[in-house]
Scaffold this active site. Structure first.
Site, PDB file in Angstrom:
ATOM      1  CB  THR A  61      39.879  30.946  38.505  1.00 42.81           C
ATOM      2  OG1 THR A  61      40.510  30.757  39.773  1.00 42.81           O
ATOM      3  CG2 THR A  61      40.934  31.201  37.444  1.00 42.81           C
ATOM      4  CE  LYS A  65      36.663  32.541  41.865  1.00 38.12           C
ATOM      5  NZ  LYS A  65      36.480  31.647  43.018  1.00 38.12           N
ATOM      6  CG  ASN A  86      32.030  30.195  40.669  1.00 38.01           C
ATOM      7  OD1 ASN A  86      30.824  30.450  40.623  1.00 38.01           O
ATOM      8  ND2 ASN A  86      32.503  29.022  41.033  1.00 38.01           N
ATOM      9  N   GLY A 128      36.676  38.078  46.319  1.00 43.96           N
ATOM     10  CA  GLY A 128      35.498  37.453  45.718  1.00 43.96           C
ATOM     11  C   GLY A 128      35.109  36.145  46.386  1.00 43.96           C
ATOM     12  CB  ALA A 129      37.064  33.197  47.507  1.00 45.59           C
TER      13      ALA A 129
END
Length: 244
Positions: A61, A65, A86, A128-129
């Site tokens: 998390t 990541k 992830n 990253g998300a």
């Protein structure tokens, strides 16, 4: 006993431990456990793997990541393309990185955002998300623009999100932690009054289940979706990878 776990900087509000512990109990999986591993730095991963030889898989998390990429032996094609990991599979002392955020977001977005309604998307955030979201939007042929506090080329700033501009984008995805517990009163700076029933708001944040971003959208008539569906789907995909 096979060990699984989550690595990150602060893990006080982890979904993963509860989810996997309940899964193991529910499905009678007695040879597995799931732990939280708070690491002050991503580079501590190497020491963790030496210290815990029973580890068979890890979730990753924020904020690690992207930081874990150079520490892994191998990357799945999609994870390499996205530039963020992830999920890590550990087999015979070798590590391979995957991105199940991509899978979770893509599947949950397909369920939320009808094909016949699809237009253009704004993606808030560039971390990253966000990279996993961009990859999913590309796979679904949904054009998008990224929005950042410090925009690069072909990215928008929040100041550029005028009511007129918002009319050209009917999907807005928040990939930032704005509004996450405990700062639940915060919301990305958008002209929420310009939203309508034609808009779809998706927030990757799931704690709280209805963020201020989603509340503001719902008040304007927009359809809203939080990150819980994505979370369950990415966790199930991680479990499949660890057991493949």
């Amino acid at each position: 006993m096979r060990k699984f776990g989550l690595i990150g900087k602060k893990l006080g509000h982890s979904f993963s431990k509860k989810y996997f512990t309940e899964k193991f109990e529910r499905e009678g999986i007695q040879d597995a456990s799931y732990e939280l591993y708070e690491l002050p730095d991503a580079r501590e991963l190497t020491a963790l793997l030496q210290r815990e030889p029973e580890l068979a898989g890890l979730n990753v998390t924020v904020p690690y990541k992207q930081d874990v990429l150079p520490l892994l032996d191998e990357l799945d094609t999609a994870a390499a393309k996205i530039g963020a990991v992830n999920t890590i599979r550990i087999s015979e002392g070798r590590t391979k990185g995957f991105n199940t955020d991509y899978i979770g977001f893509k599947e949950s977005l397909e369920a939320f955002y009808p094909r016949q309604e699809r237009g253009q998307a704004l993606v808030l955030g560039t971390g990253g998300a966000a990279k996993a979201v961009w990859a999913a939007l590309n796979a679904l042929n949904i054009p998008y623009r990224a929005v950042s506090r410090t925009p690069g080329s072909n990215e928008l700033s929040y100041e550029q999100l005028t009511p007129a501009l918002l009319q050209g984008y009917n999907l807005v995805v928040n990939t930032t932690p704005i509004g996450m517990h405990p700062h639940t009163a915060a919301a990305p700076p958008l002209p929420y009054g310009a939203l309508s029933a034609a808009h779809y708001l998706y927030d990757l944040v799931y704690n709280p289940e209805e963020t201020q971003f989603l509340k503001n959208g719902a008040a304007a008539g927009a359809k809203t979706c939080n990150g819980l569906g994505m979370l369950y789907r990415q966790a199930d995909a991680a479990w499949e990878i660890w057991n493949s």
